[in-house]
Design an enzyme around this catalytic site. Structure first.
Site, PDB file in Angstrom:
ATOM      1  N   VAL A   1      73.554  46.331   9.853  1.00 49.49           N
ATOM      2  CA  VAL A   1      73.340  47.346   8.819  1.00 49.49           C
ATOM      3  C   VAL A   1      74.675  47.686   8.163  1.00 49.49           C
ATOM      4  O   VAL A   1      75.566  48.256   8.792  1.00 49.49           O
ATOM      5  CB  VAL A   1      72.703  48.623   9.405  1.00 49.49           C
TER       6      VAL A   1
ATOM      7  N   ASP B   1      76.498  49.926   5.518  1.00 47.08           N
ATOM      8  CA  ASP B   1      76.328  51.223   4.854  1.00 47.08           C
ATOM      9  C   ASP B   1      77.683  51.581   4.259  1.00 47.08           C
ATOM     10  O   ASP B   1      78.606  51.947   4.984  1.00 47.08           O
ATOM     11  CB  ASP B   1      75.875  52.265   5.880  1.00 47.08           C
TER      12      ASP B   1
ATOM     13  N   GLY C   1      77.245  47.661  11.752  1.00 44.27           N
ATOM     14  CA  GLY C   1      76.236  48.280  12.607  1.00 44.27           C
ATOM     15  C   GLY C   1      76.545  48.184  14.088  1.00 44.27           C
ATOM     16  O   GLY C   1      75.981  48.927  14.896  1.00 44.27           O
TER      17      GLY C   1
ATOM     18  N   HIS D   1      78.076  63.153   7.349  1.00 42.34           N
ATOM     19  CA  HIS D   1      76.772  63.327   6.715  1.00 42.34           C
ATOM     20  C   HIS D   1      75.718  63.807   7.706  1.00 42.34           C
ATOM     21  O   HIS D   1      74.523  63.773   7.420  1.00 42.34           O
ATOM     22  CB  HIS D   1      76.331  62.016   6.058  1.00 42.34           C
TER      23      HIS D   1
ATOM     24  N   LYS E   1      86.663  45.353  -8.854  1.00 39.98           N
ATOM     25  CA  LYS E   1      85.353  44.835  -8.453  1.00 39.98           C
ATOM     26  C   LYS E   1      84.445  45.967  -7.984  1.00 39.98           C
ATOM     27  O   LYS E   1      83.259  46.025  -8.339  1.00 39.98           O
ATOM     28  CB  LYS E   1      85.519  43.785  -7.366  1.00 39.98           C
TER      29      LYS E   1
END
Length: 333
Positions: free
Chosen positions: A171, A173, A304, A44, A226
């Site tokens: 974090v 993500d 993270g 990304h 789930k």
């Protein structure tokens, strides 16, 4: 191939200025792309950049658009992204959400009519670096089969949760698929198999072959049923709060993926007198997580932690880039 971070940033900015960005928003957009690659989220960062430029040239992304507030009540606001650059819209909306959290203790902003936000973790780090808890998610084009089906009808709907911590922010993500399509592409370009089963091939067999999953368009949801259910509910809540499109209304073509719905939440621990306590608790939780080590050489990572290590290595040694992609970007100038 490795190149210094400033060279990567400058190369991206030159292209953005050429395709119509003004200097200040162009610099922020280039920074968000460059930081994604700096932190090891190559799918990304630079790798996604050529597609971003194509979407600008095709008119899907409007480089001059500014997000606009269209409704609000206290700590809750609704904004229209006006088809602007997805990473700039997301950054500015998290910024606004952080202001709301300073005023009310919590801020929640729902954004409609925006584009792909690129690396979602950017906005979690943005909140954590300001000392705030950050939560955000986006819906996507239909690219994930719901559990029990082979037909992509839900999105992989990335979600980010961030907790500030002086010794290293935590974090998370993650997409709702075991591997995002960007991660599949990165493994394929490096000629690598996935470390675990990531989806089904065209014959319906679980596979670690990223190219086979790209062809079948059947990535595996996290947690099977789930993850499928969570993807569905994130889409419902995002589209409802923003008044924007749900996944089934978003074009299925990746280069026409637009009109996304996103939610940004920021929470200020200081509002309930928990600034110091929350930091100490986060440290204690991670200390318990990581010690004692189950076996020699084994290390339990928190979300993270690897980003911080990768960031340090890439700033020291240069950012790893795919040579062909870097040449393509340079040719855009």
């Amino acid at each position: 191939m490795r190149i210094p971070y400033p060279e990567l940033f400058d190369g991206l900015l030159r292209v953005l200025l050429r395709v119509g960005f003004d200097q200040q928003p162009g610099a922020l957009c280039a920074r968000l792309f460059a930081e994604a690659s700096r932190d090891g989220v190559y799918s990304h960062g630079l790798n996604r950049f050529p597609q971003f430029v194509r979407m600008i040239k095709s008119g899907v992304v409007n480089v001059t658009a500014e997000p606009e507030q269209i409704a609000g009540f206290g700590s809750l606001e609704r904004w229209d992204g006006k088809s602007g650059p997805g990473n700039l819209n997301a950054y500015r909306c998290m910024e606004r959400t952080m202001v709301l959290s300073r005023e009310h203790g919590i801020g929640c902003l729902a954004l409609s009519n925006t584009n792909h936000w690129m690396r979602g973790g950017s906005y979690g780090w943005q909140a954590a670096e300001a000392g705030l808890i950050g939560i955000c998610w986006t819906n996507t084009l239909p690219n994930l089969p719901p559990w029990g089906s082979s037909d992509p009808r839900i999105g992989n709907n990335p979600m980010v949760i961030a907790v500030p911590r002086a010794k290293g922010h935590v974090v998370l993500d993650m997409a709702m698929s075991q591997f995002s399509y960007g991660a599949l592409a990165s493994h394929r370009m490096r000629g690598e198999q996935l470390p675990v089963d990531g989806g089904f091939d065209s014959a319906g067999q679980l596979t670690r072959d990223p190219a086979a999953i790209e062809v079948s368009k059947r990535p595996l949801p996290i947690g099977y049923w789930k993850g499928s259910g969570l993807a569905l509910l994130l889409d419902m809540v995002g589209a409802t709060l923003s008044g924007g499109c749900a996944t089934y209304q978003i074009p299925a073509d990746a280069e026409k993926e637009t009109r996304l719905s996103q939610v940004f939440i920021a929470i200020d621990p200081a509002a309930v007198g928990q600034t110091g306590a929350s930091v100490n608790l986060a440290d204690q939780i991670l200390e318990h997580l990581q010690s004692p080590r189950p076996s020699e050489g084994e290390h339990v990572r928190y979300p993270g932690e690897r980003v911080l290590q990768t960031r340090k290595e890439n700033l020291a040694n240069g950012i790893p880039v795919e040579p062909a992609i870097w040449r393509d970007v340079q040719a855009l100038v």
